[in-house]
Design a protein around this motif. Structure first.
Motif, PDB file in Angstrom:
ATOM      1  N   LYS A  24      -1.812 -24.204  -2.309  1.00  0.00           N
ATOM      2  CA  LYS A  24      -0.602 -24.257  -3.143  1.00  0.00           C
ATOM      3  C   LYS A  24      -0.355 -22.880  -3.744  1.00  0.00           C
ATOM      4  N   GLN A  25       0.926 -22.544  -3.870  1.00  0.00           N
ATOM      5  CA  GLN A  25       1.273 -21.253  -4.444  1.00  0.00           C
ATOM      6  C   GLN A  25       2.223 -21.448  -5.608  1.00  0.00           C
ATOM      7  N   GLY A  26       2.131 -20.562  -6.594  1.00  0.00           N
ATOM      8  CA  GLY A  26       3.057 -20.626  -7.710  1.00  0.00           C
ATOM      9  C   GLY A  26       3.248 -19.244  -8.300  1.00  0.00           C
ATOM     10  N   ALA A  27       4.461 -18.978  -8.754  1.00  0.00           N
ATOM     11  CA  ALA A  27       4.763 -17.648  -9.292  1.00  0.00           C
ATOM     12  C   ALA A  27       3.870 -17.332 -10.488  1.00  0.00           C
ATOM     13  N   ARG A  28       3.455 -18.373 -11.245  1.00  0.00           N
ATOM     14  CA  ARG A  28       2.679 -18.106 -12.455  1.00  0.00           C
ATOM     15  C   ARG A  28       1.256 -17.632 -12.147  1.00  0.00           C
ATOM     16  N   PHE A  29       0.825 -17.815 -10.885  1.00  0.00           N
ATOM     17  CA  PHE A  29      -0.523 -17.373 -10.545  1.00  0.00           C
ATOM     18  C   PHE A  29      -0.569 -15.933 -10.030  1.00  0.00           C
ATOM     19  N   VAL A  30       0.590 -15.347  -9.822  1.00  0.00           N
ATOM     20  CA  VAL A  30       0.626 -14.003  -9.223  1.00  0.00           C
ATOM     21  C   VAL A  30       0.019 -12.973 -10.170  1.00  0.00           C
ATOM     22  N   ASN A  50      -4.375 -11.475  -7.181  1.00  0.00           N
ATOM     23  CA  ASN A  50      -3.893 -12.660  -6.485  1.00  0.00           C
ATOM     24  C   ASN A  50      -2.415 -12.460  -6.130  1.00  0.00           C
ATOM     25  N   PRO A  51      -2.169 -11.538  -5.208  1.00  0.00           N
ATOM     26  CA  PRO A  51      -0.775 -11.141  -4.944  1.00  0.00           C
ATOM     27  C   PRO A  51       0.091 -12.266  -4.390  1.00  0.00           C
ATOM     28  N   LEU A  52      -0.516 -13.260  -3.758  1.00  0.00           N
ATOM     29  CA  LEU A  52       0.298 -14.337  -3.184  1.00  0.00           C
ATOM     30  C   LEU A  52       0.473 -15.509  -4.141  1.00  0.00           C
ATOM     31  N   GLY A  53      -0.151 -15.428  -5.313  1.00  0.00           N
ATOM     32  CA  GLY A  53      -0.002 -16.511  -6.278  1.00  0.00           C
ATOM     33  C   GLY A  53      -0.638 -17.809  -5.832  1.00  0.00           C
ATOM     34  N   LEU A  54      -1.808 -17.735  -5.183  1.00  0.00           N
ATOM     35  CA  LEU A  54      -2.509 -18.955  -4.762  1.00  0.00           C
ATOM     36  C   LEU A  54      -3.088 -19.648  -5.988  1.00  0.00           C
ATOM     37  N   ASP A  55      -2.939 -20.959  -6.017  1.00  0.00           N
ATOM     38  CA  ASP A  55      -3.473 -21.756  -7.120  1.00  0.00           C
ATOM     39  C   ASP A  55      -5.005 -21.742  -7.040  1.00  0.00           C
ATOM     40  N   PRO A  56      -5.697 -21.168  -8.056  1.00  0.00           N
ATOM     41  CA  PRO A  56      -7.159 -21.066  -7.962  1.00  0.00           C
ATOM     42  C   PRO A  56      -7.863 -22.421  -7.974  1.00  0.00           C
ATOM     43  N   GLU A  57      -7.149 -23.463  -8.438  1.00  0.00           N
ATOM     44  CA  GLU A  57      -7.759 -24.805  -8.508  1.00  0.00           C
ATOM     45  C   GLU A  57      -7.645 -25.579  -7.184  1.00  0.00           C
ATOM     46  N   ASP A  58      -6.780 -25.078  -6.303  1.00  0.00           N
ATOM     47  CA  ASP A  58      -6.498 -25.853  -5.091  1.00  0.00           C
ATOM     48  C   ASP A  58      -7.516 -25.563  -3.998  1.00  0.00           C
TER      49      ASP A  58
END
Ligand SMILES: [Cu+2]
Length: 254
Positions: free
Chosen positions: A127-133, A137-145
């Motif tokens: 999963k990706q989200g802008a808030r994780f960028v 973590n340039p792609l904004g990958l959700d660290p919990e996923d």
């Protein structure tokens, strides 16, 4: 023949021949128009020279030849558009190959590089989200996923397998970029916030340049990447190496 004269690069994709065919017809048509209108211009300059016609003729053309010529041009243009361009475009854009046979890669543009995001051994994108960028973590990958833990990112190098269809999901992190690969006869804008599928089937081993085809900032000229079309075993080795580099803990052994 005209394509060659205009400096077209060699084709390396399955559908490329159809694109070339259309380009060739368009080039010939444009050449005919250019010569035709150019000749007409020169004839008009000579024939209606002021010294021969000191007085203007307000009636103008009396024959219908130009009306017929214009009608013919419209018919040819309409048949090119409706008979060639629209069906070709529809086939290119609508018939995206099935998930089971195609390799899916996300292509994310940024100032000034391309990130190619592979799903990793599990075959599922995280999963990706802008808030994780962030910078790490340039792609904004959700660290919990969990699905994202084995994902692999290749910078400026898109490796694909010869003869296997590739679906690129094109998007951007910042401004509008564009993936353009002249050898594969494909191009697609990369628009922040949307993922647009772009697909092709490489049919020739080799290394081909990816050009950013939108003026995206001061470093636009340096935004060069490559597609590497290789054999299955070479591709597996490439992915394995990146996997080991990006997941040294071995959390994703497979
Ligand atoms: Cu760019």
């Amino acid at each position: 023949m005209l394509n060659k004269l205009m400096g077209i690069v060699p084709n390396a994709s399955e559908h490329g021949r159809a694109v070339e065919h259309m380009l060739e017809i368009c080039h010939w048509f444009m050449l005919v128009l250019f010569v035709g209108w150019g000749t007409f211009f020169l004839v008009a300059l000579y024939k209606f020279n002021q010294s021969k016609h000191p007085k203007a003729d307000y009636h103008g053309v009396r024959s219908h030849a130009s009306t017929h010529a214009e009608f013919a041009v419209i018919m040819i243009e309409a048949s090119l558009l409706l008979g060639f361009a629209v069906p070709l475009w529809g086939k290119r854009v609508l018939d995206v190959p099935d998930q089971s046979e195609a390799m899916r890669v996300r292509a994310i543009g940024e100032q000034y590089a391309w990130n190619f995001h592979y799903a990793g051994p599990d075959g599922v994108f995280g999963k990706q989200g802008a808030r994780f960028v962030s910078s790490s973590n340039p792609l904004g990958l959700d660290p919990e996923d969990e699905a994202g833990k084995d994902d692999i990112v290749s910078k400026n190098e898109l490796h694909v397998i010869n003869q296997q269809p590739v679906v690129l999901e094109v998007s951007s992190k910042d401004v509008i970029h564009a993936v353009s690969v002249p050898h594969m006869r494909i191009a697609q804008d990369a628009i922040p916030g949307s993922k647009v599928p772009l697909w092709f089937r490489p049919v020739k081993l080799g290394k081909y340049e990816i050009v950013c085809a939108q003026l995206c900032g001061a470093g636009h000229y340096a935004m060069r990447s490559h597609i590497i079309v290789e054999k299955q075993d070479e591709f597996d080795a490439f992915l394995k190496e990146l996997n080991q580099m990006q997941h040294p803990a071995g959390a994703v052994a497979k």
